[in-house]
Design a protein around this motif. Sequence first.
Motif, PDB file in Angstrom:
ATOM      1  N   ALA A  91       0.818  -1.216   0.000  1.00 49.97           N
ATOM      2  CA  ALA A  91       0.000   0.000   0.000  1.00 49.97           C
ATOM      3  C   ALA A  91       0.852   1.266   0.000  1.00 49.97           C
ATOM      4  O   ALA A  91       0.318   2.375  -0.015  1.00 49.97           O
ATOM      5  CB  ALA A  91      -0.920   0.007   1.220  1.00 49.97           C
ATOM      6  N   GLY A  92       2.174   1.105  -0.001  1.00 47.33           N
ATOM      7  CA  GLY A  92       3.057   2.267  -0.035  1.00 47.33           C
ATOM      8  C   GLY A  92       3.401   2.814   1.326  1.00 47.33           C
ATOM      9  O   GLY A  92       4.019   3.881   1.427  1.00 47.33           O
ATOM     10  N   GLY A  93       3.044   2.098   2.375  1.00 47.56           N
ATOM     11  CA  GLY A  93       3.342   2.551   3.727  1.00 47.56           C
ATOM     12  C   GLY A  93       4.725   2.122   4.161  1.00 47.56           C
ATOM     13  O   GLY A  93       5.425   1.370   3.484  1.00 47.56           O
ATOM     14  N   THR A  94       5.129   2.647   5.303  1.00 49.38           N
ATOM     15  CA  THR A  94       6.429   2.303   5.862  1.00 49.38           C
ATOM     16  C   THR A  94       6.239   1.352   7.037  1.00 49.38           C
ATOM     17  O   THR A  94       5.626   1.729   8.043  1.00 49.38           O
ATOM     18  CB  THR A  94       7.170   3.562   6.354  1.00 49.38           C
ATOM     19  OG1 THR A  94       7.301   4.483   5.264  1.00 49.38           O
ATOM     20  CG2 THR A  94       8.537   3.206   6.903  1.00 49.38           C
ATOM     21  N   PRO A  95       6.708   0.122   6.910  1.00 50.05           N
ATOM     22  CA  PRO A  95       6.525  -0.832   8.010  1.00 50.05           C
ATOM     23  C   PRO A  95       7.325  -0.432   9.240  1.00 50.05           C
ATOM     24  O   PRO A  95       8.324   0.301   9.136  1.00 50.05           O
ATOM     25  CB  PRO A  95       7.030  -2.154   7.419  1.00 50.05           C
ATOM     26  CG  PRO A  95       7.992  -1.750   6.349  1.00 50.05           C
ATOM     27  CD  PRO A  95       7.458  -0.465   5.784  1.00 50.05           C
ATOM     28  N   GLY A  96       6.913  -0.899  10.387  1.00 59.21           N
ATOM     29  CA  GLY A  96       7.608  -0.587  11.619  1.00 59.21           C
ATOM     30  C   GLY A  96       8.936  -1.306  11.721  1.00 59.21           C
ATOM     31  O   GLY A  96       9.318  -2.111  10.858  1.00 59.21           O
ATOM     32  N   ASP A  97       9.643  -1.009  12.782  1.00 62.40           N
ATOM     33  CA  ASP A  97      10.946  -1.619  13.023  1.00 62.40           C
ATOM     34  C   ASP A  97      10.795  -3.136  13.119  1.00 62.40           C
ATOM     35  O   ASP A  97       9.967  -3.644  13.883  1.00 62.40           O
ATOM     36  CB  ASP A  97      11.520  -1.063  14.326  1.00 62.40           C
ATOM     37  CG  ASP A  97      12.992  -1.442  14.499  1.00 62.40           C
ATOM     38  OD1 ASP A  97      13.428  -2.414  13.855  1.00 62.40           O
ATOM     39  OD2 ASP A  97      13.684  -0.770  15.284  1.00 62.40           O
ATOM     40  N   ALA A  98      11.604  -3.850  12.337  1.00 61.51           N
ATOM     41  CA  ALA A  98      11.517  -5.313  12.328  1.00 61.51           C
ATOM     42  C   ALA A  98      11.836  -5.907  13.696  1.00 61.51           C
ATOM     43  O   ALA A  98      11.310  -6.954  14.064  1.00 61.51           O
ATOM     44  CB  ALA A  98      12.465  -5.882  11.269  1.00 61.51           C
ATOM     45  N   ARG A  99      12.678  -5.216  14.461  1.00 55.64           N
ATOM     46  CA  ARG A  99      13.014  -5.729  15.793  1.00 55.64           C
ATOM     47  C   ARG A  99      11.780  -5.756  16.699  1.00 55.64           C
ATOM     48  O   ARG A  99      11.624  -6.676  17.506  1.00 55.64           O
ATOM     49  CB  ARG A  99      14.123  -4.867  16.419  1.00 55.64           C
ATOM     50  CG  ARG A  99      15.485  -5.033  15.754  1.00 55.64           C
ATOM     51  CD  ARG A  99      16.489  -4.068  16.353  1.00 55.64           C
ATOM     52  NE  ARG A  99      16.074  -2.680  16.145  1.00 55.64           N
ATOM     53  CZ  ARG A  99      16.766  -1.624  16.608  1.00 55.64           C
ATOM     54  NH1 ARG A  99      17.889  -1.813  17.287  1.00 55.64           N
ATOM     55  NH2 ARG A  99      16.340  -0.396  16.377  1.00 55.64           N
TER      56      ARG A  99
END
Length: 380
Positions: A188-196
């Motif tokens: 959707a073009g969003g920025t995922p959160g920190d993988a940690r």
Amino acid sequence: MSAQTQRLAVMAAVLVAIAIGFHVLTGSFLTAENLYNIAQQTAVVGIVASGMALIIVARQIDLAVGSLLGAVGVLMAWLQYTQGWPVGASLLAGLAFALLIGLFQGWLSAVVGIPSFVVTLGGLVSLRGVAFLVADGKTQPVSEPWLLALGGGLDGSLGERGSWLLGIVLVAVLWGWQVVQRRALVRAGGTPGDARHEWIKGGLAVLAVFGTVAVFNAYKIEGMEQGQGLPLPLVIWVVVVLVLGFVAKHTRFGRYVYAIGGNPDAARLAGIPVKRVMIQLNLLLAALVALAAVVAMARLNAGTNSMGTGMELTVIAAAVIGGVSLAGGSGSVGGTVLGALIIQSIDSGLLLTDVGIGWRMVVLGQVLVAAVVFDRVAHK
């Protein structure tokens, strides 16, 4: 970390502190047997609280859930014991009765415009009378083995192997859903959160699920070779929470509920069918009350007109303690799990310390007041 997540973290810390405190006082609170019993005892309240959460999110209230549970439970048991109905038919009749009451109360509130507090306050009194009239105040025993298993007890659990299998499936579902959400956000073009953070959440889920399974598998009844494993009331409760949590967060109906709770007038102007959604909410809660009535009836091995007495306040308290705002528009279904466990843990701990019923009622009543105060402070 969102405010809602912070609040749930605080409630989880409170639950841990309560458990440790009572274990220090009694030496038996954190035993496998006591935790197994708490899980079974909390399931009925937890099932209803998960539906009550959405009702409160939508700026409504339902004070009749306890009386409706009593009426439905007695009706189902009376049809089986006195009238000789098949178990399946009696359960369907109880569900139909609950849905009819939910439809009537929802219509009065959403269409006629009577405040839900008034409608359900009348239902609280009237349905308690119905529970008495159905069987003339007499206890109606039930004996169907598979029905009694739904209430827990000796045969009402998954056993060690079944519990581990369900735990593995649940962890796989939770992890899989995390991956699906992350990929959908990227598409959707969003920025995922920190993988940690995602790994930490996944690790906590594994710890919680497998830890719970290990504790319940450690509980062995005398004369039994295998541990009891997860009790069926707990399994039913978990399924209800997962389904309603998905509905609340990822369906149009759930978005409508939160929009109505945030601002009913704006929701109406935006084209949301407010009246229809409110009626559907009442029907959903009624169905959950019918399910809880089945579990309660199975736990008691009978239907009694006193079933569910006072449960409405416990259910509301569980939702509020779990982060549902009385102002509407915010809260989560999952939070009610913590709320219900906190209330039952306090009650169980006071019982283990030989506190009388009078003082237990005083303490639980003040817990409800404290929950409302906490909600008000957090809201400001």
